[in-house]
Scaffold this active site. Sequence first.
Site, PDB file in Angstrom:
ATOM      1  N   HIS A  34       0.834  -1.199   0.000  1.00  6.89           N
ATOM      2  CA  HIS A  34       0.000   0.000   0.000  1.00  6.89           C
ATOM      3  C   HIS A  34       0.870   1.251   0.000  1.00  6.89           C
ATOM      4  O   HIS A  34       1.606   1.501   0.950  1.00  6.89           O
ATOM      5  CB  HIS A  34      -0.934   0.007   1.217  1.00  6.89           C
ATOM      6  N   HIS A  41      -4.847  -5.811  -6.156  1.00  3.63           N
ATOM      7  CA  HIS A  41      -4.674  -7.050  -5.410  1.00  3.63           C
ATOM      8  C   HIS A  41      -6.015  -7.551  -4.894  1.00  3.63           C
ATOM      9  O   HIS A  41      -7.010  -6.828  -4.881  1.00  3.63           O
ATOM     10  CB  HIS A  41      -3.671  -6.877  -4.263  1.00  3.63           C
ATOM     11  N   CYS A  76     -13.121  -6.291   6.658  1.00  5.15           N
ATOM     12  CA  CYS A  76     -12.414  -6.339   5.379  1.00  5.15           C
ATOM     13  C   CYS A  76     -11.113  -7.099   5.584  1.00  5.15           C
ATOM     14  O   CYS A  76     -10.620  -7.221   6.704  1.00  5.15           O
ATOM     15  CB  CYS A  76     -12.083  -4.944   4.859  1.00  5.15           C
ATOM     16  N   HIS A  78      -7.639  -9.481   3.372  1.00  2.00           N
ATOM     17  CA  HIS A  78      -6.987 -10.050   2.205  1.00  2.00           C
ATOM     18  C   HIS A  78      -6.830 -11.556   2.404  1.00  2.00           C
ATOM     19  O   HIS A  78      -6.362 -11.986   3.463  1.00  2.00           O
ATOM     20  CB  HIS A  78      -5.603  -9.443   2.002  1.00  2.00           C
ATOM     21  N   GLU A  96     -10.814 -10.197  14.041  1.00  2.00           N
ATOM     22  CA  GLU A  96     -11.152  -8.789  14.253  1.00  2.00           C
ATOM     23  C   GLU A  96     -12.305  -8.602  15.227  1.00  2.00           C
ATOM     24  O   GLU A  96     -12.329  -7.627  15.986  1.00  2.00           O
ATOM     25  CB  GLU A  96     -11.520  -8.121  12.920  1.00  2.00           C
ATOM     26  N   TYR A 113     -12.397  -1.538  -6.781  1.00  2.00           N
ATOM     27  CA  TYR A 113     -12.369  -0.089  -6.590  1.00  2.00           C
ATOM     28  C   TYR A 113     -10.926   0.390  -6.467  1.00  2.00           C
ATOM     29  O   TYR A 113      -9.999  -0.386  -6.207  1.00  2.00           O
ATOM     30  CB  TYR A 113     -13.152   0.319  -5.336  1.00  2.00           C
ATOM     31  N   GLU A 123      -5.618   2.701  -2.146  1.00  2.00           N
ATOM     32  CA  GLU A 123      -6.168   1.360  -2.037  1.00  2.00           C
ATOM     33  C   GLU A 123      -6.635   0.962  -3.434  1.00  2.00           C
ATOM     34  O   GLU A 123      -7.310   1.744  -4.123  1.00  2.00           O
ATOM     35  CB  GLU A 123      -7.353   1.305  -1.064  1.00  2.00           C
ATOM     36  N   GLU A 125      -8.166  -2.514  -5.083  1.00  2.00           N
ATOM     37  CA  GLU A 125      -8.513  -3.891  -4.755  1.00  2.00           C
ATOM     38  C   GLU A 125      -9.596  -4.463  -5.656  1.00  2.00           C
ATOM     39  O   GLU A 125     -10.546  -3.766  -6.029  1.00  2.00           O
ATOM     40  CB  GLU A 125      -8.992  -3.977  -3.295  1.00  2.00           C
ATOM     41  N   TRP A 170     -14.725   2.452  -0.136  1.00  2.00           N
ATOM     42  CA  TRP A 170     -15.207   1.191  -0.701  1.00  2.00           C
ATOM     43  C   TRP A 170     -16.614   0.881  -0.228  1.00  2.00           C
ATOM     44  O   TRP A 170     -17.461   0.438  -1.007  1.00  2.00           O
ATOM     45  CB  TRP A 170     -14.250   0.048  -0.388  1.00  2.00           C
TER      46      TRP A 170
END
Length: 204
Positions: A34, A41, A76, A78, A96, A113, A123, A125, A170
Amino acid sequence: MITYPRQVTTHDEHVVLVNAEGEAIGTAPKTVVHGVDTPLHLAFSCYVFDGDGRVLLTRRATHKRTWPGVWTNSCCGHPLPGEPLVDAVARRLSYELGLAADSVELMLPRFAYRAVMEDGTVEHEMCPVFRAIVSSEPRPNPEEVGGARWMPWKEFTDDAMTGLLAISPWCGEQVPLLTAMGPDPSLWAAADPATLPPAARSPH
């Protein structure tokens, strides 16, 4: 004292790089991916609902590199290289928010986005969107989450789309797409996993 499942540490976590068609083209350390020229990604977003149809909003921890302290959707993250997206959703919900979902279903398989912070951090993604249903209360992990609250879905979408509630970019793009699926989130039709980007359908 609340304990959270072990999470891959930031210095050894990699993200999956993809091309415009959603095909995996490599990996990169999350700690360096980032910046002002963030490559596209693979990621995901998840909206958590309870039995009353309320959505769980979270505020990003203030030490987050991107959009710190901003309200956003429930979770959110990855996927790790080789990790199925549904498994990544479950992993991040646990880490989280201390949540184990009753169900996790794909809603927006091809959402993507690009957003730029005031300091130039980007960002970028390919970010399929999921709906999760839970029957327990969240236990936010302060390493990731600065706050959490339940809101009725319509109240949230009305406030988000009129600007009364400031949310992440997003989330701001996802909300109109989700509301177009119908007013009752419990009745949204799940998408076919075969329509996911190729990198999310096969080992990376």
